[in-house]
Enzyme design. Sequence first.
Site, mmCIF file in Angstrom:
data_model
loop_
_atom_site.group_PDB
_atom_site.id
_atom_site.type_symbol
_atom_site.label_atom_id
_atom_site.label_comp_id
_atom_site.label_asym_id
_atom_site.label_seq_id
_atom_site.Cartn_x
_atom_site.Cartn_y
_atom_site.Cartn_z
ATOM 1 N N MET A 65 30.432 60.214 37.354
ATOM 2 C CA MET A 65 28.864 60.278 36.922
ATOM 3 C C MET A 65 28.700 61.353 36.821
ATOM 4 O O MET A 65 28.054 62.257 38.176
ATOM 5 C CB MET A 65 28.279 59.434 37.682
ATOM 6 N N ASP A 172 30.052 47.216 35.211
ATOM 7 C CA ASP A 172 28.843 47.818 36.383
ATOM 8 C C ASP A 172 28.116 48.332 36.571
ATOM 9 O O ASP A 172 27.279 48.671 35.181
ATOM 10 C CB ASP A 172 29.702 49.779 36.546
HETATM 11 C C1 DX5 Z 1 24.980 52.803 38.990
HETATM 12 C C2 DX5 Z 1 26.876 52.584 39.925
HETATM 13 C C3 DX5 Z 1 27.146 51.511 40.342
HETATM 14 C C4 DX5 Z 1 26.678 50.746 41.108
HETATM 15 C C5 DX5 Z 1 26.407 49.509 41.693
HETATM 16 O O1 DX5 Z 1 25.133 54.361 38.859
HETATM 17 O O2 DX5 Z 1 27.983 53.429 39.037
HETATM 18 O O3 DX5 Z 1 28.581 51.593 40.096
HETATM 19 O O4 DX5 Z 1 26.778 51.371 42.568
HETATM 20 O O5 DX5 Z 1 25.191 48.561 42.430
HETATM 21 P P1 DX5 Z 1 24.580 47.123 41.836
HETATM 22 O O6 DX5 Z 1 25.852 46.179 41.563
HETATM 23 O O7 DX5 Z 1 23.451 46.447 42.744
HETATM 24 O O8 DX5 Z 1 24.141 47.916 40.544
HETATM 25 ZN ZN ZN Z 2 30.094 52.872 39.638
#
Ligand code: DX5
Ligand code: ZN
Length: 215
Positions: A65, A172
């Site tokens: 990201m 995700d």
């Molecule tokens: C969010 C991330 C996810 C996150 C998922 O920006 O890309 O991978 O860590 O965590 P949970 O399952 O707690 O939403």
């Molecule tokens: Zn992620």
Amino acid sequence: MALVSPSILAADFANLSAEIDKIKDADFIHVDVMDGVFVPNITFGTPIMEALNKLDTPPLDVHLMIDNPSQYIEKFANLGASILAVHIEAERHLHRLVDRIKSLDVEAFVAVNPHTPVSALEEIIQFVDGVLIMTVNPGFTGQSFIPETAQKIAKLDHLRKEKGLNFRIAVDGGINLKNAQTVVDYGADILIMGAAIFRSENPAEVIQKVKELKK
Ligand code: DX5
Ligand code: ZN
């Protein structure tokens, strides 16, 4: 059977080795790299990969990201990424980047934010190994699943069947034992889960339950 990829962003970094031990039966480990520019949070970069390389871990599924992801592809590949997911919103030359990732023997996934329509993927999906559908706005662990994004999984699965392709669909954000079967029914193959695994009493049991989900 669904595949599960626990997101270490939700783990206790003071006890990384013990945390990894709890998820040794997972199919992947999801590594959330954030730069504070593409998303409003900064997490970690290649040093976490170096630390993970010292431990016995499932294959590393790396979610970039970050702006300008093409600058870092080789570094993450050399550190053992088995999947590299890059955001469609962060890269102007996605086709070239997908090709480069694949040439490094890494699975190339394209990630899409909640506002990006499935139609935006139409001219790239024949080249990718997978699509990562964000079911929250990227940036943080522990957010709530956005129910409307589930339709995108179904649309993408439809497109996959229609075109006779076999890329994988990962989801995700906010995935937990309550909504896991729903996303699998819609067509998700890989369930990325942070809080629902690392902040549960029994991470190994959650992993087992997800793996047993039937399509
Ligand atoms: C969010 C991330 C996810 C996150 C998922 O920006 O890309 O991978 O860590 O965590 P949970 O399952 O707690 O939403
Ligand atoms: Zn992620």
